[in-house]
Design an enzyme around this catalytic site. Structure first.
Site, short mmCIF file in Angstrom:
data_model
loop_
_atom_site.label_atom_id
_atom_site.label_comp_id
_atom_site.label_asym_id
_atom_site.label_seq_id
_atom_site.Cartn_x
_atom_site.Cartn_y
_atom_site.Cartn_z
N GLU A 1 -54.03 2.65 81.48
CA GLU A 1 -54.26 2.34 80.06
C GLU A 1 -54.02 0.86 79.77
O GLU A 1 -54.80 0.20 79.09
CB GLU A 1 -53.35 3.21 79.17
CG GLU A 1 -53.83 4.65 79.11
CD GLU A 1 -52.80 5.62 78.53
OE1 GLU A 1 -53.17 6.76 78.26
OE2 GLU A 1 -51.62 5.25 78.35
N ASP B 1 -37.67 14.92 79.23
CA ASP B 1 -37.82 14.12 80.46
C ASP B 1 -36.59 14.14 81.36
O ASP B 1 -36.69 13.87 82.55
CB ASP B 1 -38.06 12.64 80.07
CG ASP B 1 -39.53 12.34 79.87
OD1 ASP B 1 -40.32 13.30 79.78
OD2 ASP B 1 -39.88 11.15 79.78
C1 LIG Z 1 -45.89 4.36 78.15
C2 LIG Z 1 -45.82 5.86 78.15
C3 LIG Z 1 -46.98 6.60 77.93
C4 LIG Z 1 -46.92 7.99 77.91
N1 LIG Z 1 -48.07 8.70 77.68
C5 LIG Z 1 -48.02 10.04 77.60
C6 LIG Z 1 -49.17 10.80 77.28
O1 LIG Z 1 -50.26 10.24 77.09
N2 LIG Z 1 -49.06 12.16 77.18
C7 LIG Z 1 -47.87 12.79 77.38
O2 LIG Z 1 -47.79 14.00 77.25
N3 LIG Z 1 -46.75 12.11 77.69
C8 LIG Z 1 -46.80 10.75 77.80
N4 LIG Z 1 -45.66 10.04 78.11
C9 LIG Z 1 -44.42 10.77 78.38
C10 LIG Z 1 -43.75 11.21 77.09
O3 LIG Z 1 -43.71 10.15 76.15
C11 LIG Z 1 -42.34 11.68 77.42
O4 LIG Z 1 -42.48 12.77 78.31
C12 LIG Z 1 -41.58 12.10 76.19
O5 LIG Z 1 -41.38 11.01 75.32
C13 LIG Z 1 -40.22 12.69 76.58
O6 LIG Z 1 -39.54 13.07 75.43
P1 LIG Z 1 -37.95 13.09 75.42
O7 LIG Z 1 -37.54 13.61 74.09
O8 LIG Z 1 -37.46 13.80 76.62
O9 LIG Z 1 -37.53 11.58 75.60
P2 LIG Z 1 -37.89 10.32 74.69
O10 LIG Z 1 -39.10 10.57 73.89
O11 LIG Z 1 -37.88 9.18 75.63
O12 LIG Z 1 -36.66 10.21 73.69
C14 LIG Z 1 -35.37 9.91 74.13
C15 LIG Z 1 -34.59 9.40 72.94
O13 LIG Z 1 -33.23 9.33 73.30
C16 LIG Z 1 -32.67 8.11 72.86
N5 LIG Z 1 -31.56 7.78 73.75
C17 LIG Z 1 -31.61 7.58 75.08
N6 LIG Z 1 -30.39 7.32 75.57
C18 LIG Z 1 -29.54 7.36 74.53
C19 LIG Z 1 -28.14 7.16 74.40
N7 LIG Z 1 -27.36 6.89 75.45
N8 LIG Z 1 -27.60 7.25 73.16
C20 LIG Z 1 -28.39 7.51 72.08
N9 LIG Z 1 -29.71 7.72 72.16
C21 LIG Z 1 -30.28 7.65 73.36
C22 LIG Z 1 -33.82 7.13 72.92
O14 LIG Z 1 -33.63 6.03 72.05
C23 LIG Z 1 -35.01 8.00 72.51
O15 LIG Z 1 -35.24 7.97 71.12
C24 LIG Z 1 -45.69 8.66 78.12
C25 LIG Z 1 -44.53 7.90 78.36
C26 LIG Z 1 -44.60 6.52 78.37
C27 LIG Z 1 -43.36 5.71 78.60
#
Ligand SMILES: Cc1cc2nc3c(=O)[nH]c(=O)nc-3n(C[C@H](O)[C@H](O)[C@H](O)COP(=O)(O)OP(=O)(O)OC[C@H]3O[C@@H](n4cnc5c(N)ncnc54)[C@H](O)[C@@H]3O)c2cc1C
Length: 463
Positions: free
Chosen positions: A177, A314
């Site tokens: 992308e 994740d």
């Molecule tokens: C560039 C990019 C493109 C992507 N494109 C796609 C796509 O097209 N389709 C798709 O399905 N998936 C995509 N993904 C993957 C998807 O975004 C992730 O799988 C998803 O965001 C995971 O959600 P999560 O809640 O586990 O973590 P996240 O969304 O990463 O959220 C984690 C949160 O925890 C907070 N956090 C972390 N550590 C701490 C701490 N120590 N103290 C307090 N807060 C903390 C962070 O600030 C964040 O807000 C992409 C990822 C990236 C990086």
């Protein structure tokens, strides 16, 4: 508003997993504390559009307080979580000015996501930022648009070429992308913006050690993707591992041996590492972690010996599920549903998490995407329409969807990239420092300029 004596739920992380868990519990009589190190949710799938000037940061990072304003049982706390006491049932975090905070819970959902991995070479990060956060995308935006500015100022052809060479490392969805959009910028969007350089002469190189880009999509879609990437103007360098990253170059081990590629702007999209909180929880519970540092959870997303603690999204490892937004949302909702059951029935639900696979997709360039959904494989314009529909549906906030749609029309039907502000701090510091190999923390240009000998016959103005 929940009773003060209500069941206390602490959610760590306001990403896809944490936010969807909090939203699901809206009408459940629980008191939720959602802790995040930033004040916003990040829609990571569109970060590359922030880095390439299509969308603003507000469109992909709505404030958590605003998103949850109607969820009266949620208290949002800005804090950096540093540890857990699973016996005392408390979460420890540090507030922005360093004050510690201990938050008690009855149920805990940890959804702290993942970050980039440089495979043991964290020093590469200085010159090749990854793209996981809003900070990363803004940094890259400044570097990408700054590189064109620097090329315009440069008179020496080789130095100009170094500024106009962009290296993207890792040919997964994010790398493809990014490369596609940088090529689009140079070939189309920046046309007629410069007087001394031709932005279309920029080279966009995409490196990967594997055989094909977007390898997880299977042969047919990989072949379509390869054709579309090259048509977009990206030079694909497969079987090529980046072994070193310098301020003005990368070293690549390719099929024909080692090569040094002169370039200032690099984007690292090659590896993923779970939040360090996964390791902390694993040490506290005896759970294992996988190669990417994700914690191995039980089938119901809880941790061994702690049916009240969930790790989702994740940072969890379960049934080889991929690190994608759908897994995070569904596992966050699964944990929230189990807590709702516990509050309603007074018993713990151990129902296993079942993932509903809604397929995967990746954009390549303007009006070009590939989609794999329940055996159906689509590429080209139809794929892009499906991609656009899904991303608009999931983008948080009605207003943001409207803004994104308008910006896409303006960028893809038209040519405009409105979001390309480079701040003074970035222009005078990091971009130029990047070319000069100045170390992080020493990016203030005025200090850099003062450290250089003044041109003959000139004196430097005092400060
Ligand atoms: C560039 C990019 C493109 C992507 N494109 C796609 C796509 O097209 N389709 C798709 O399905 N998936 C995509 N993904 C993957 C998807 O975004 C992730 O799988 C998803 O965001 C995971 O959600 P999560 O809640 O586990 O973590 P996240 O969304 O990463 O959220 C984690 C949160 O925890 C907070 N956090 C972390 N550590 C701490 C701490 N120590 N103290 C307090 N807060 C903390 C962070 O600030 C964040 O807000 C992409 C990822 C990236 C990086």
């Amino acid at each position: 508003m929940a009773e003060p004596t209500a069941h206390r739920v602490v959610i760590v992380g306001g990403g896809f997993g944490g936010l969807f868990a909090a939203k699901f519990l809206r009408r459940t009589p629980v008191q939720i504390t959602l802790i995040d190190r930033t004040n916003h949710h990040t829609f990571q799938p569109l970060l590359y559009q922030l880095a390439t000037g299509i969308l603003s940061e507000g469109a992909v990072a709505p404030p958590l307080r605003e998103v949850l304003r109607r969820h009266r049982n949620v208290q949002v706390e800005l804090g950096y979580v540093t540890g857990f006491d699973l016996q005392a049932k408390t979460v420890t975090c540090v507030r922005p000015l360093g004050a510690p905070l201990s938050v008690p819970y009855d149920s805990l959902i940890v959804a702290a996501g993942s970050g980039g991995s440089y495979f043991g070479h964290d020093e590469f990060g200085r010159f090749a930022p990854g793209m996981k956060t809003i900070d990363d995308a803004l940094e890259l935006r400044a570097r990408i648009f700054g590189a064109f500015e620097m090329a315009e100022l440069e008179e020496e052809p080789d130095a100009q070429r170094t500024w106009l060479t962009f290296a993207v490392i890792g040919a997964g969805p994010t790398g493809v992308e990014m490369a596609g959009q940088i090529a689009e910028l140079s070939k189309r969007a920046l046309k007629r913006n410069f007087r001394r350089i031709d932005p279309a002469s920029a080279q966009v190189l995409l490196f990967d050690g594997g055989e094909e880009p977007l390898a997880t999509f299977g042969d047919r879609l990989c072949a379509i993707a390869t054709k579309e990437i090259e048509r977009a103007g990206v030079q694909l360098r497969m079987h090529s591992r980046v072994t070193d990253v310098k301020p003005d170059a990368i070293v690549v081990q390719g099929p024909d041996g080692e090569e040094r590629v002169a370039c200032h702007t690099k984007v690292w999209s090659a590896g993923v590492q779970a939040s360090p909180l996964a390791r902390l929880l694993a040490d506290a519970t005896g759970a294992s972690t996988d190669r990417a540092g994700r914690i191995e959870v039980l089938p119901d997303c809880t941790l061994p010996g702690h049916p009240e603690v969930y790790a989702v999204g994740d940072m969890m490892s379960l049934n080889r599920l991929p690190g994608v937004a759908e897994v995070a949302m569904q596992s966050g909702i699964h944990a929230a549903r189990a807590i709702k059951h516990r509050v309603a029935h007074g018993e713990v639900s151990t129902k296993p998490f079942k993932y509903r696979d809604l397929g995967s997709m990746a954009t390549i360039a303007r009006f070009r995407a590939i989609v794999s959904f329940k055996g159906i494989k689509v590429g080209g314009f139809i794929g892009w329409m499906m991609w656009a529909f899904v991303h608009l549906t999931f983008l948080t906030g009605f207003k943001n969807r409207g803004i994104a749609l308008l910006k896409w029309l303006s960028a893809f039907v038209g040519k405009s990239r409105d979001e390309r502000t480079i701040t003074m701090q970035q222009a005078s510091g990091r971009i130029i420092a990047m070319g000069a190999g100045v170390k992080p923390g020493e990016e203030d240009l005025s200090r850099f300029v003062e450290s250089q000998p003044a041109p003959e016959g000139q004196v430097r103005p005092g400060r």
